[in-house]
Design a protein around this motif. Structure first.
Motif, PDB file in Angstrom:
ATOM      1  N   THR A   1      44.838  79.820  35.782  1.00  0.00           N
ATOM      2  CA  THR A   1      45.347  79.808  37.174  1.00  0.00           C
ATOM      3  C   THR A   1      44.166  79.155  38.049  1.00  0.00           C
ATOM      4  O   THR A   1      44.624  78.517  39.028  1.00  0.00           O
ATOM      5  N   VAL A   2      43.145  79.346  37.820  1.00  0.00           N
ATOM      6  CA  VAL A   2      41.897  78.728  38.528  1.00  0.00           C
ATOM      7  C   VAL A   2      42.008  76.991  38.406  1.00  0.00           C
ATOM      8  O   VAL A   2      41.990  76.632  39.417  1.00  0.00           O
ATOM      9  N   GLU A   3      42.245  76.493  37.271  1.00  0.00           N
ATOM     10  CA  GLU A   3      42.637  75.104  37.355  1.00  0.00           C
ATOM     11  C   GLU A   3      43.540  74.535  38.053  1.00  0.00           C
ATOM     12  O   GLU A   3      43.727  73.387  38.790  1.00  0.00           O
ATOM     13  N   THR A   4      44.786  75.389  37.943  1.00  0.00           N
ATOM     14  CA  THR A   4      45.891  74.957  38.631  1.00  0.00           C
ATOM     15  C   THR A   4      45.645  75.010  40.266  1.00  0.00           C
ATOM     16  O   THR A   4      46.020  74.341  40.916  1.00  0.00           O
ATOM     17  N   ILE A   5      45.159  76.160  40.626  1.00  0.00           N
ATOM     18  CA  ILE A   5      45.098  76.351  42.101  1.00  0.00           C
ATOM     19  C   ILE A   5      43.749  75.610  42.667  1.00  0.00           C
ATOM     20  O   ILE A   5      44.195  75.023  43.524  1.00  0.00           O
ATOM     21  N   ALA A   6      42.864  75.565  41.894  1.00  0.00           N
ATOM     22  CA  ALA A   6      41.585  74.919  42.589  1.00  0.00           C
ATOM     23  C   ALA A   6      41.181  73.539  42.052  1.00  0.00           C
ATOM     24  O   ALA A   6      40.124  73.162  42.726  1.00  0.00           O
ATOM     25  N   GLY A   7      41.692  73.180  40.984  1.00  0.00           N
ATOM     26  CA  GLY A   7      41.467  71.937  40.400  1.00  0.00           C
ATOM     27  C   GLY A   7      40.437  72.150  39.461  1.00  0.00           C
ATOM     28  O   GLY A   7      40.073  73.402  39.020  1.00  0.00           O
ATOM     29  N   SER A   8      40.319  70.929  38.511  1.00  0.00           N
ATOM     30  CA  SER A   8      39.724  71.322  37.214  1.00  0.00           C
ATOM     31  C   SER A   8      38.003  70.994  37.389  1.00  0.00           C
ATOM     32  O   SER A   8      37.174  71.537  36.671  1.00  0.00           O
ATOM     33  N   LYS A   9      37.801  70.434  38.781  1.00  0.00           N
ATOM     34  CA  LYS A   9      36.296  70.359  38.842  1.00  0.00           C
ATOM     35  C   LYS A   9      35.320  71.540  38.902  1.00  0.00           C
ATOM     36  O   LYS A   9      34.243  71.787  38.583  1.00  0.00           O
ATOM     37  N   LEU A  10      36.003  72.760  39.565  1.00  0.00           N
ATOM     38  CA  LEU A  10      35.531  74.041  39.889  1.00  0.00           C
ATOM     39  C   LEU A  10      34.961  74.529  38.536  1.00  0.00           C
ATOM     40  O   LEU A  10      33.817  74.763  38.209  1.00  0.00           O
ATOM     41  N   LEU A  11      35.834  74.452  37.358  1.00  0.00           N
ATOM     42  CA  LEU A  11      35.288  74.984  36.121  1.00  0.00           C
ATOM     43  C   LEU A  11      34.489  74.061  35.486  1.00  0.00           C
ATOM     44  O   LEU A  11      33.712  74.801  34.718  1.00  0.00           O
ATOM     45  N   GLU A  12      34.499  73.029  35.758  1.00  0.00           N
ATOM     46  CA  GLU A  12      33.575  72.064  35.038  1.00  0.00           C
ATOM     47  C   GLU A  12      31.728  72.370  35.774  1.00  0.00           C
ATOM     48  O   GLU A  12      31.110  72.214  34.901  1.00  0.00           O
TER      49      GLU A  12
ATOM     50  N   TYR B   1      39.727  67.530  42.358  1.00  0.00           N
ATOM     51  CA  TYR B   1      38.744  68.322  43.189  1.00  0.00           C
ATOM     52  C   TYR B   1      39.173  69.577  44.091  1.00  0.00           C
ATOM     53  O   TYR B   1      38.338  70.604  44.078  1.00  0.00           O
ATOM     54  N   PHE B   2      40.237  69.453  44.569  1.00  0.00           N
ATOM     55  CA  PHE B   2      40.800  70.699  45.359  1.00  0.00           C
ATOM     56  C   PHE B   2      42.060  71.356  44.968  1.00  0.00           C
ATOM     57  O   PHE B   2      42.631  72.057  45.453  1.00  0.00           O
ATOM     58  N   GLY B   3      42.485  70.739  43.868  1.00  0.00           N
ATOM     59  CA  GLY B   3      43.774  71.476  43.355  1.00  0.00           C
ATOM     60  C   GLY B   3      44.731  71.233  44.039  1.00  0.00           C
ATOM     61  O   GLY B   3      45.082  69.959  44.353  1.00  0.00           O
TER      62      GLY B   3
END
Ligand code: HEM
Length: 621
Positions: A239-250, A318-320
């Motif tokens: 969910t986080v990657e879908t909504i906010a993009g992959s960079k946040l988790l990286e 970057y921003f999903g």
């Protein structure tokens, strides 16, 4: 000196001491009895008011024993108190309750709830939102004031008399960007992204230390101790990657752990425990806020949140999704939306997107796994929603989501038994208070006068468990409402809801309110005329407006509900299609002992109390 029992008793029972006793004990007791008696008479008088009277009716105040204190002590446990009061005094009228300085009104009659949801122009849910933003998300004080001062309402045209400039209409901006950018093509794209991210998350789960070894590529079973923790891991990161993009988790690899911990601390935050009693919870909250703030800063260095045109990507790393870019875009123009405030707001978004969906998915899977017949029938519906692979692989070249699109999501979301089990899960396991404040004036609710500033409380479980109201809505209860019945929302062919229970004509119904009522009819996202049937029956939410309210209602009806339904059903469908899963309790009857954690009531969907062991193996493709 020895203690003389006889003379002590003599003194105690002597006439002089009696008068002291009566003063100390009998005095307060008789005051309490008199208070209760007079408040009961007032209550009954208010209850007997003639409805033929042109004037609005007064809402009766629930009788109490101790003036000044009222129901303060009972309210320490609201989930016990609310059902008790409603059971005792019924739902014919709303009920006013006082607890020291606090006054609120319990609305537990579906017709009255519908009336509340129709008063979109007069009622806001500001108090709940601000409470959560302030005490849970750590929104800075100045921004709290800024939110509080927004009296412009949710309509495109600001409320008459409001002087809030368009660019500062924070509540409107938040809700409308969610409504606009989590529907239609945007919702579809988010669903596809979620599905492909979930597949990848499951495929790479072995990289997370707790989930080694790899989920059996060799066809063998792997056992894990906690199904809920497993779902938190896979659903939150997808969910986080879908909504906010992959960079946040990286940038913030510990985010899923911290968000899971934060969500389990919700009852402590919302019961306002002081920082010194839960220092670790505050540390986790702070880490989340700092991590989100750092992600925003990084995102702005590498991406442009103004890329919101039709040709701009629905998702970028970057921003999903566009929703997150839009939130940055408007917030950057508002001085009160500082970097800290934007971090708190996006913590709120990630929380809203996971805190209810994960426990709901847990209960849906758990109920299915407990019942071999149910799981096989649900699996049939999931299989019927599998997508036919494209004729030529080239036709989807370059489009990762399409290649990974295992399900026809629209077909999946329309399956009758799946929808019914989903609606039933939310009915039983979302235990929340939906609130409204009569912010601008006195309001007429179904003929009752609700004074300006009154706080209205609608408790989902009162409605969810009221057999009388379900019967009045024309629903036959095959199983008691306290139990899970996956088929509860299926109706026989030709079934129609009983007439004559229409909501009283709303005195002021805005076009937006009418639209919402129609939406509410299908809060489960269904059409009542869906050709799909299960054993000849169809899924229907007809007649349940005001009764099934896990997503609230009116113009505050949860704007994330369509996305939530996708998350829940896609996760369920993926897990039972790609894997075999079984509960793995050491003793056969143990599953019956798994209960929801009521400490999370009335704050939303309840996680399970304790761990549910399970085993899982990948199916041969
Ligand atoms: C099973 C999942 C969910 C449940 C049970 C749920 C429940 C609710 C409820 C009860 C409300 C209050 C409605 C009212 O006051 O009438 C609400 C509001 C809200 N929800 Fe959800 N929600 C879910 C998922 C989501 C998701 C996935 C998102 C975002 C992606 C979301 C975002 C919001 C927002 C922003 C509001 C505030 C709306 C407003 O103030 O007008 N929710 N939700």
């Amino acid at each position: 000196m020895t203690f003389d029992v006889v003379s002590f008793l003599h003194d105690l029972l002597s006439p002089g001491t009696w008068s002291l006793w009566s003063l100390l004990v009998a005095g307060p007791l008789s005051l309490a009895c008199l208070t209760y008696l007079s408040s009961t008479i007032r209550f009954q008088t208010a209850r007997r008011q003639g409805s033929s009277d042109k004037r609005l009716l007064q809402i009766p105040l629930v009788p109490y024993w101790v003036p000044g204190l009222f129901h303060t002590v009972s309210l320490l446990s609201p989930t016990v108190f609310l059902p008790k009061v409603v059971k005792k005094f019924g739902t014919n009228s709303p009920l006013e309750v006082r607890a020291s300085w606090l006054r609120f009104i319990i609305v537990a009659n579906p017709e009255h709830i519908k009336a509340v949801f129709r008063k979109t122009k007069h009622m806001t849910n500001k108090s709940n939102t601000i409470f959560a933003l302030k005490y849970l998300m750590g929104l800075p004080k100045d921004t709290v004031r800024f939110f509080r001062d927004d009296d412009s309402g949710l309509n495109v045209t600001p409320r008459k008399g409001s002087t809030v400039p368009d660019e500062s209409r924070i509540k409107f901006l938040i809700v409308h960007s969610l409504l606009k950018l989590l529907q239609g093509v945007h919702l579809e794209a988010a669903g596809k992204r979620y599905m492909s991210t979930l597949f990848r998350t499951l495929d790479t789960l072995h990289m997370v230390p707790e989930y080694q070894p790899q989920l059996s590529v060799d066809g063998g079973w792997t056992g894990f101790p906690d199904l809920y923790a497993f779902l938190q891991r896979v659903m939150m990161s997808s969910t986080v990657e879908t909504i906010a993009g992959s960079k946040l988790l990286e940038l913030y690899p510990g985010l899923v752990d911290d968000l899971s911990q934060f969500e389990s601390d919700v009852p402590k935050f919302l019961r306002l425990l002081p920082r010194w009693l839960m220092p670790e919870a505050f540390r986790v909250q702070q880490r989340l806020l700092e991590g989100i703030k750092a992600w925003h800063a990084y995102g702005h260095q590498h991406s442009d949140c103004n890329r919101l045109g039709p040709d701009d990507p629905e998702w970028e790393p970057y921003f999903g999704i566009k929703l997150v870019r839009r939130r940055q875009q408007y917030a950057l123009k508002i001085k009160e939306m500082t970097a800290d405030a934007r971090a708190a707001e996006d913590l709120g978004l990630l929380f809203a997107a996971t805190a209810n969906a994960v426990p709901s998915t847990f209960w849906l899977i758990f109920q299915a796994l407990k019942d071999p017949v149910l799981v096989s029938r649900l699996r049939d519906e999931v299989s019927a929603s599998l997508r036919t692979p494209p004729a030529s692989p080239e036709s989807t070249q370059g489009d990762l989501e399409s290649k990974n699109e295992l399900f026809d999501t629209a077909a999946l979301l329309r399956q009758p038994l799946l929808q019914s089990a989903y609606a039933e899960t939310l009915r039983l396991f979302v235990v929340a208070i939906v609130s409204r404040v009569a912010e601008y004036s006195d309001v007429d609710i179904a003929g009752y006068r609700v004074a300006k500033d009154s706080f209205l409380v609608m408790y989902t479980h009162l409605l969810a468990l009221d057999p009388g109201e379900w019967a009045r809505a024309g629903r036959t209860l095959t199983k008691p409402l306290e139990e899970f019945d996956a088929e509860r929302f299926l109706v026989e062919p030709g079934w129609t809801r009983p007439l004559g229970k229409q909501a009283p004509a709303a005195t002021t119904t805005t076009p937006a309110a009418v639209q919402d009522v129609d939406q509410d009819k299908g809060q489960g996202n269904s059409s009542d005329h869906d050709p799909l049937s299960y054993d000849g029956r169809r899924f229907s939410m007809d007649g349940l407006l005001g009764l099934w309210i896990p997503y609230g209602g009116g113009d505050h009806l949860c704007p994330g509900r369509h996305f939530a339904k996708q998350q829940i059903l896609l996760t369920f469908a993926t897990l039972i299609t790609k894997f075999d899963i079984e509960l793995a309790f050491p003793s056969p009857g143990a599953a019956a002992g798994v209960k929801p954690d009521m400490s999370h009531a009335p704050f939303g969907a309840l996680p399970p109390l304790g761990k549910v062991p399970f085993r899982i193996r990948r199916k041969a493709t």
